[in-house]
Write a protein that holds these residues in place. Structure first.
Motif, PDB file in Angstrom:
ATOM      1  N   LEU A  37       0.824  -1.204   0.000  1.00 47.17           N
ATOM      2  CA  LEU A  37       0.000   0.000   0.000  1.00 47.17           C
ATOM      3  C   LEU A  37       0.862   1.260   0.000  1.00 47.17           C
ATOM      4  CD1 LEU A  37      -2.932   1.067   0.163  1.00 47.17           C
ATOM      5  CD2 LEU A  37      -2.673   1.041   2.636  1.00 47.17           C
ATOM      6  N   LEU A  38       1.891   1.269   0.832  1.00 41.18           N
ATOM      7  CA  LEU A  38       2.797   2.415   0.860  1.00 41.18           C
ATOM      8  C   LEU A  38       3.504   2.587  -0.486  1.00 41.18           C
ATOM      9  CD1 LEU A  38       4.329   1.954   4.419  1.00 41.18           C
ATOM     10  CD2 LEU A  38       2.668   3.687   3.696  1.00 41.18           C
ATOM     11  N   ASP A  46      11.187   2.659   4.279  1.00 38.18           N
ATOM     12  CA  ASP A  46      12.228   2.808   5.289  1.00 38.18           C
ATOM     13  C   ASP A  46      13.233   3.853   4.807  1.00 38.18           C
ATOM     14  OD1 ASP A  46      13.696   1.489   3.295  1.00 38.18           O
ATOM     15  OD2 ASP A  46      13.715  -0.417   4.360  1.00 38.18           O
ATOM     16  N   LEU A  47      14.252   4.119   5.588  1.00 31.40           N
ATOM     17  CA  LEU A  47      15.233   5.140   5.239  1.00 31.40           C
ATOM     18  C   LEU A  47      15.935   4.819   3.924  1.00 31.40           C
ATOM     19  CD1 LEU A  47      16.772   7.698   5.884  1.00 31.40           C
ATOM     20  CD2 LEU A  47      18.345   6.333   7.273  1.00 31.40           C
ATOM     21  N   LYS A  48      16.301   3.571   3.730  1.00 33.35           N
ATOM     22  CA  LYS A  48      16.981   3.167   2.492  1.00 33.35           C
ATOM     23  C   LYS A  48      16.104   3.467   1.279  1.00 33.35           C
ATOM     24  CE  LYS A  48      19.199  -0.868   0.420  1.00 33.35           C
ATOM     25  NZ  LYS A  48      19.529  -2.286   0.603  1.00 33.35           N
ATOM     26  N   ASP A  49      14.816   3.151   1.388  1.00 31.97           N
ATOM     27  CA  ASP A  49      13.874   3.415   0.297  1.00 31.97           C
ATOM     28  C   ASP A  49      13.724   4.923   0.073  1.00 31.97           C
ATOM     29  OD1 ASP A  49      12.036   2.641  -1.708  1.00 31.97           O
ATOM     30  OD2 ASP A  49      10.352   2.851  -0.312  1.00 31.97           O
TER      31      ASP A  49
END
Length: 63
Positions: A37-38, A46-49
């Protein structure tokens, strides 16, 4: 952190069966569903994404 989510009986039965079929817990199914969904709405998971999205040229979305 724990949060409660309500399901109707039919949906819970189907999710339980899907979990058995895939040998996954309800939590694992929920994690996968929310991550999808995100991703659908371009929200970093997350931070990496987030860093990957910010560095990708031409992929910035305006809402």
């Amino acid at each position: 952190m724990r949060k409660l989510i309500g399901f109707d009986d039919d949906t819970l039965d189907k999710l339980t069966q899907l979990g058995r079929d895939r040998m996954a817990t309800l939590q694992e199914l929920a994690d996968e569903a929310f991550a999808d969904l995100l991703k659908k709405y371009g929200v970093p998971i997350d931070l990496k994404d987030a860093l990957r999205k910010s560095a990708a040229p031409g992929l910035h979305r305006k809402h």
